[in-house]
Structures are given as structure tokens and as C-alpha cells.
Design a protein around this motif. Structure first.
Motif, mmCIF file in Angstrom:
data_model
loop_
_atom_site.group_PDB
_atom_site.id
_atom_site.type_symbol
_atom_site.label_atom_id
_atom_site.label_comp_id
_atom_site.label_asym_id
_atom_site.label_seq_id
_atom_site.Cartn_x
_atom_site.Cartn_y
_atom_site.Cartn_z
ATOM 1 N N TYR A 228 6.208 -9.193 7.969
ATOM 2 C CA TYR A 228 7.392 -8.347 8.093
ATOM 3 C C TYR A 228 8.395 -9.006 9.029
ATOM 4 C CZ TYR A 228 4.371 -4.613 6.272
ATOM 5 O OH TYR A 228 3.520 -3.861 5.497
ATOM 6 N N ARG A 229 9.620 -8.560 8.898
ATOM 7 C CA ARG A 229 10.651 -8.895 9.878
ATOM 8 C C ARG A 229 10.874 -7.678 10.760
ATOM 9 N NH1 ARG A 229 13.127 -10.613 5.153
ATOM 10 N NH2 ARG A 229 14.547 -8.825 5.253
ATOM 11 N N ARG A 230 11.403 -7.908 11.956
ATOM 12 C CA ARG A 230 11.660 -6.790 12.845
ATOM 13 C C ARG A 230 12.865 -5.966 12.378
ATOM 14 N NH1 ARG A 230 8.049 -9.880 13.946
ATOM 15 N NH2 ARG A 230 7.334 -8.620 12.192
ATOM 16 N N GLY A 231 13.789 -6.599 11.666
ATOM 17 C CA GLY A 231 14.927 -5.887 11.101
ATOM 18 C C GLY A 231 15.900 -5.316 12.121
ATOM 19 N N LEU A 232 16.049 -5.978 13.253
ATOM 20 C CA LEU A 232 16.881 -5.443 14.341
ATOM 21 C C LEU A 232 18.331 -5.926 14.316
ATOM 22 C CD1 LEU A 232 14.327 -5.781 17.280
ATOM 23 C CD2 LEU A 232 15.152 -3.639 16.273
ATOM 24 N N GLU A 233 18.628 -6.911 13.480
ATOM 25 C CA GLU A 233 19.954 -7.523 13.514
ATOM 26 C C GLU A 233 21.087 -6.526 13.262
ATOM 27 O OE1 GLU A 233 17.015 -10.758 12.899
ATOM 28 O OE2 GLU A 233 17.356 -8.766 12.043
ATOM 29 N N PRO A 234 21.018 -5.677 12.226
ATOM 30 C CA PRO A 234 22.128 -4.726 12.027
ATOM 31 C C PRO A 234 22.262 -3.732 13.176
ATOM 32 C CG PRO A 234 20.777 -4.913 10.043
ATOM 33 C CD PRO A 234 20.016 -5.579 11.145
ATOM 34 N N LEU A 235 21.161 -3.394 13.807
ATOM 35 C CA LEU A 235 21.155 -2.375 14.849
ATOM 36 C C LEU A 235 21.705 -2.899 16.164
ATOM 37 C CD1 LEU A 235 20.161 0.596 15.348
ATOM 38 C CD2 LEU A 235 18.048 -0.432 16.246
ATOM 39 N N VAL A 236 21.220 -4.053 16.611
ATOM 40 C CA VAL A 236 21.588 -4.548 17.947
ATOM 41 C C VAL A 236 21.902 -6.043 17.968
ATOM 42 C CG1 VAL A 236 20.257 -2.756 19.129
ATOM 43 C CG2 VAL A 236 19.150 -4.937 18.554
ATOM 44 N N GLY A 237 21.945 -6.684 16.813
ATOM 45 C CA GLY A 237 22.157 -8.134 16.783
ATOM 46 C C GLY A 237 23.445 -8.576 17.439
ATOM 47 N N HIS A 238 24.478 -7.747 17.386
ATOM 48 C CA HIS A 238 25.786 -8.075 17.955
ATOM 49 C C HIS A 238 25.802 -8.016 19.476
ATOM 50 C CE1 HIS A 238 25.389 -3.771 17.393
ATOM 51 N NE2 HIS A 238 26.247 -3.602 18.385
ATOM 52 N N LEU A 239 24.718 -7.499 20.082
ATOM 53 C CA LEU A 239 24.680 -7.338 21.541
ATOM 54 C C LEU A 239 24.115 -8.556 22.260
ATOM 55 C CD1 LEU A 239 23.387 -3.642 21.656
ATOM 56 C CD2 LEU A 239 25.741 -4.445 22.040
ATOM 57 N N GLY A 240 23.629 -9.538 21.504
ATOM 58 C CA GLY A 240 23.084 -10.741 22.123
ATOM 59 C C GLY A 240 21.758 -10.528 22.819
ATOM 60 N N VAL A 241 20.949 -9.572 22.340
ATOM 61 C CA VAL A 241 19.683 -9.250 23.003
ATOM 62 C C VAL A 241 18.468 -9.726 22.204
ATOM 63 C CG1 VAL A 241 20.629 -7.267 24.227
ATOM 64 C CG2 VAL A 241 19.668 -6.939 21.936
ATOM 65 N N LEU A 242 18.700 -10.448 21.094
ATOM 66 C CA LEU A 242 17.600 -10.930 20.266
ATOM 67 C C LEU A 242 17.430 -12.431 20.422
ATOM 68 C CD1 LEU A 242 18.357 -8.958 16.961
ATOM 69 C CD2 LEU A 242 16.939 -8.250 18.907
ATOM 70 N N ASP A 243 16.182 -12.895 20.250
ATOM 71 C CA ASP A 243 15.945 -14.333 20.298
ATOM 72 C C ASP A 243 16.159 -14.938 18.918
ATOM 73 O OD1 ASP A 243 13.664 -13.839 18.757
ATOM 74 O OD2 ASP A 243 12.269 -14.068 20.435
ATOM 75 N N GLU A 244 15.855 -16.234 18.777
ATOM 76 C CA GLU A 244 16.140 -16.933 17.528
ATOM 77 C C GLU A 244 15.291 -16.432 16.359
ATOM 78 O OE1 GLU A 244 12.890 -18.923 19.743
ATOM 79 O OE2 GLU A 244 14.902 -18.181 20.243
ATOM 80 N N ARG A 245 14.217 -15.701 16.651
ATOM 81 C CA ARG A 245 13.365 -15.158 15.591
ATOM 82 C C ARG A 245 13.629 -13.677 15.332
ATOM 83 N NH1 ARG A 245 7.351 -17.030 17.115
ATOM 84 N NH2 ARG A 245 6.915 -15.920 15.163
ATOM 85 N N GLY A 246 14.692 -13.158 15.913
ATOM 86 C CA GLY A 246 15.065 -11.776 15.676
ATOM 87 C C GLY A 246 14.270 -10.763 16.469
ATOM 88 N N ARG A 247 13.587 -11.212 17.518
ATOM 89 C CA ARG A 247 12.808 -10.312 18.364
ATOM 90 C C ARG A 247 13.574 -10.023 19.645
ATOM 91 N NH1 ARG A 247 7.778 -14.190 19.045
ATOM 92 N NH2 ARG A 247 9.558 -15.338 19.902
ATOM 93 N N PRO A 248 13.322 -8.876 20.281
ATOM 94 C CA PRO A 248 13.987 -8.609 21.561
ATOM 95 C C PRO A 248 13.644 -9.694 22.577
ATOM 96 C CG PRO A 248 12.927 -6.624 20.717
ATOM 97 C CD PRO A 248 12.457 -7.750 19.855
ATOM 98 N N ALA A 249 14.661 -10.256 23.197
ATOM 99 C CA ALA A 249 14.432 -11.302 24.192
ATOM 100 C C ALA A 249 13.808 -10.723 25.461
ATOM 101 C CB ALA A 249 15.746 -12.011 24.517
ATOM 102 N N VAL A 250 14.109 -9.447 25.743
ATOM 103 C CA VAL A 250 13.557 -8.746 26.898
ATOM 104 C C VAL A 250 12.971 -7.430 26.389
ATOM 105 C CG1 VAL A 250 14.027 -7.714 29.141
ATOM 106 C CG2 VAL A 250 15.257 -9.779 28.444
#
Length: 387
Positions: A317-339
Motif C-alpha cells: 500500500y501507499r500512505r496516500g498522504l500527498e493530497p492531504l498534507v503534501g503541500h506542507l512539506g512534512v513528507l519524506d521522499e517515500r510519502g511518509r511523515p518525516a516527523v
């Protein structure tokens, strides 16, 4: 499932997702006297668990999988069944009198001054003083971009659509992916009447017993988390050689990379719930990785071709977070929360994530720990804001 909160400020904390992680955070916030509103896009809590295959059980023990404030009933047994997990989550929401709004999907989260603005179903615009994202580790089914897949003439489903072996009785089935899901579905099919079951393996997994002499693998996972990686790799290799037979002749050699090294790369070991016996008895055949599709054929890395009646892709599966918070710069290169957990990104204070790791110490256990830490962090931030 509504309640009169202990205390209330102008805006609540919004928790996105009514699964175990989201419910645990909401209950912990309530315990801290902070109003939390859970937004769940489906019509009930525990939606992902309701959709899992019938055979599934927690791979972690009942005692180490309870969420804050409510033990899992002993009557559910040591390894809790999927349906009982759903019952537990329903009871959890009721016991803690959680404020849950179903049928509401949040599409985007944005900063709004010191608060957060949530864009949701029906044009809703919700303002929260903090947001906890708990949409789940297994959010969006992922299929590799195999050449020829679009024109494949056979039956193919993602593992997320698999329920039980009944539709596959008497059929030749290829399961793609040797993680926990693929391994268990393959064993389920072999036991449930499929005429032939093959498991396509790209990377040989580490296989561990769910428990050995009554000692659960989860407890070992908890104990070794802070030990040096090289040491854990050596101990893991020794334990596997003692407890797991060599399946090299059946196509599953022992991995040449360390167990914990693999975990840190994101690949948890496969807990055996029937695969070892099925492979040893020839009920599940190991084949090479899928490379492409050609008409009704599945082409493998070794150059061979299969024509199964059905293909079940346990390809993650993918985390699918890009539409939700991807524009905030809080995801790493694999689409996971950096923190994750009780910490927030410096540029996104008040935005928390839980349930986005798959640790060997147990996901439910870690979400329970995260929930209490997040609740304390939000309560502390609230006190600092209100003086």
C-alpha cells in the motif's frame, strides 16, 4: 458516540481517521480534558479492519495490543481475530464516549493563522487548534507498473479485495508478494481448496515463528529495538536457524541480509501462520518474481510463463498522504511523515501523525504509546497558548 467534553476551547482538536490510532488519540485527549472530534470517512469505526480478509488475526498478543484505557477481553484469545478487533474498537469508542463524525472525508489540511483549516466532504471548512492524522499505514492499494498489465486478460485483484478462499476452490492461483499478507493468503488458499497455489517472491523474506515455546516474537521485538543492529541481526539469524527449517530446496533460501537491517529498511519479517508447512508439503509452490504480463500469461524473472486462473497481488500500500498534507512539506521522499508521534515539524506545529510505521514491537502497541504522548503534547501546547 457523542459526549459532553471535560473542557472546551474555541476550536477542537480534529483527529482524521477512526481506526485504532485515531481512537486511541481521541481517548487520550479526552483523558487530558481536551475536546477531540474524530472524522471518519466511512460509516463506522475500524473501517480497514472490517475490510480485511476473514482469516486475519493480530500478529501481536492480546495483552500487548490494548489501546489506552481498555483491555482487550480475555475471551478474544491470545491472537485476536479480525472480527473481534472490530468489536473491540466499537466498544472502545463507546466506553470512552468519543465524539465521532462518520461519512466525512478530509481532502486537504492548511494552516490558518495559529489554527488549522480542514477541507472536508460537502464543502465543510473546519477549524481546529491541532490536527492528528491517523489515516492508516495501509491506505491506498499499490500495484506495480508491470508491462502489459493493462491488457492482461486474466482475473487479477489486489489483496485488499481478498476475503476468503471460497471463490478460488479448484482454481490455479498465483499470489504475488511474500510479505505477511501474501504469505497468509497463500496458506489460506492452500488450506481452502485451491487446486494449485504459487507464491511469487522477489526478495526472500525473513520468516519467524509467531511464538516459540510460548514466547511471542513480539516480545523479542520489544526487547531488541534499542540494541545494536549488527547484534540483533546475528541473534535473529541464530534464532531463525533454530526455529525455522531450511526451505532452500523449496525455493525459499535463508535471506543474506540481517533481519533487523531489513526492518530498518521497512520490511518486517513474515510471522508464520501456516506458510512453512504449506511450502514443505508442496501445497504452496515458490516461483520467481513477476516481471510482466502478455495476454493471459504472467511472465516471471526466470523467463518462465504461467497462465493461472487468478492472480492476487499482495504488493502493499501507499500512505496516500500527498493530497492531504503534501503541500506542507512534512513528507519524506517515500510519502511518509518525516516527523511522527508527539513531535511536529517546525513549520507545521500542531500537526501530528500516528500509525505510519510498522514496527516489530507491534503497531497497536506503538499507537497506544504514541496516543498518550501526543495527548500530553497537545495539552501542554494548549496551556502555553492560554497562559
Amino acid at each position: 458516540m457523542t459526549n459532553t467534553p471535560h473542557s472546551r476551547t474555541d476550536h477542537p482538536v480534529y483527529v482524521i481517521g477512526g481506526g485504532p490510532g485515531g481512537l486511541a488519540v481521541a481517548a487520550s485527549l479526552r483523558e487530558q480534558g481536551v475536546r477531540a472530534v474524530v472524522l471518519e470517512k466511512s460509516d463506522a469505526v475500524g473501517a480497514s479492519w472490517r475490510a480485511h480478509y476473514d482469516r486475519l488475526r493480530l500478529h501481536t498478543t492480546r495483552r500487548l495490543s490494548a489501546l489506552p484505557g481498555l483491555p482487550i477481553p480475555r475471551s478474544f484469545g491470545r491472537w485476536v481475530a479480525r472480527a473481534d478487533v472490530v468489536r473491540y474498537l466499537e466498544k472502545y469508542a463507546d466506553v470512552h464516549e468519543l465524539e465521532i463524525v462518520t461519512g466525512v472525508e478530509v481532502s486537504r489540511v492548511e494552516r490558518a493563522g495559529d489554527d488549522w483549516l480542514l477541507h472536508a466532504t460537502g464543502g465543510r471548512r473546519l477549524t481546529g487548534r491541532a490536527v492528528v492524522v491517523a489515516t492508516g499505514y495501509n491506505h491506498t492499494p499499490r500495484l506495480p507498473e508491470w508491462p502489459g498489465l493493462d491488457a492482461y486478460g486474466g482475473e487479477l485483484i489486489h489483496a485488499s479485495a481478498y476475503r476468503n478462499p471460497a471463490p478460488y476452490e479448484g482454481k490455479d492461483v498465483l499470489v504475488v508478494g511474500a510479505g505477511n499478507t501474501g504469505a497468509e493468503i497463500a496458506a489460506d488458499l492452500a488450506e481452502g481448496g485451491a487446486a494449485r497455489v504459487r507464491l511469487a517472491v522477489r526478495t526472500v523474506p525473513h520468516i519467524v515463528r509467531r511464538s516459540t515455546a510460548g514466547w511471542p516474537a513480539q516480545r523479542t521485538g520489544i526487547l531488541v529495538r534499542r540494541l545494536p543492529v549488527r547484534l540483533v541481526d546475528k541473534v535473529g539469524d541464530l534464532m531463525c536457524r533454530i526455529s525455522v527449517p531450511d526451505l532452500s530446496e523449496q525455493g525459499l533460501p535463508r535471506p543474506d541480509t540481517g533481519l533487523y537491517s531489513r526492518v530498518l529498511e521497512g520490511a518486517v519479517p513474515v510471522q508464520d501462520v501456516g506458510l512453512i508447512d504449506a511450502v514443505r508439503k508442496g501445497k504452496v509452490e515458490i516461483v520467481g518474481a513477476v516481471e510482466s504480463f502478455d495476454g493471459d500469461k504472467v511472465l516471471l524473472a526466470d523467463g518462465s510463463a504461467l497462465t493461472p486462473d487468478a492472480v492476487i497481488a499482495a504488493t502493499g500500500y501507499r500512505r496516500g498522504l500527498e493530497p492531504l498534507v503534501g503541500h506542507l512539506g512534512v513528507l519524506d521522499e517515500r510519502g511518509r511523515p518525516a516527523v511522527r508521534g508527539a513531535r511536529t515539524a517546525r513549520k507545521a506545529a500542531g500537526l501530528y501523525f500516528t500509525g505510519f510505521t510498522n514496527p516489530i514491537s507491534g503497531m497497536f502497541r506503538e499507537m497506544a504509546i504514541d496516543a498518550e504522548k501526543i495527548a500530553r503534547a497537545i495539552r501542554k501546547a494548549t496551556r502555553e497558548t492560554t497562559g
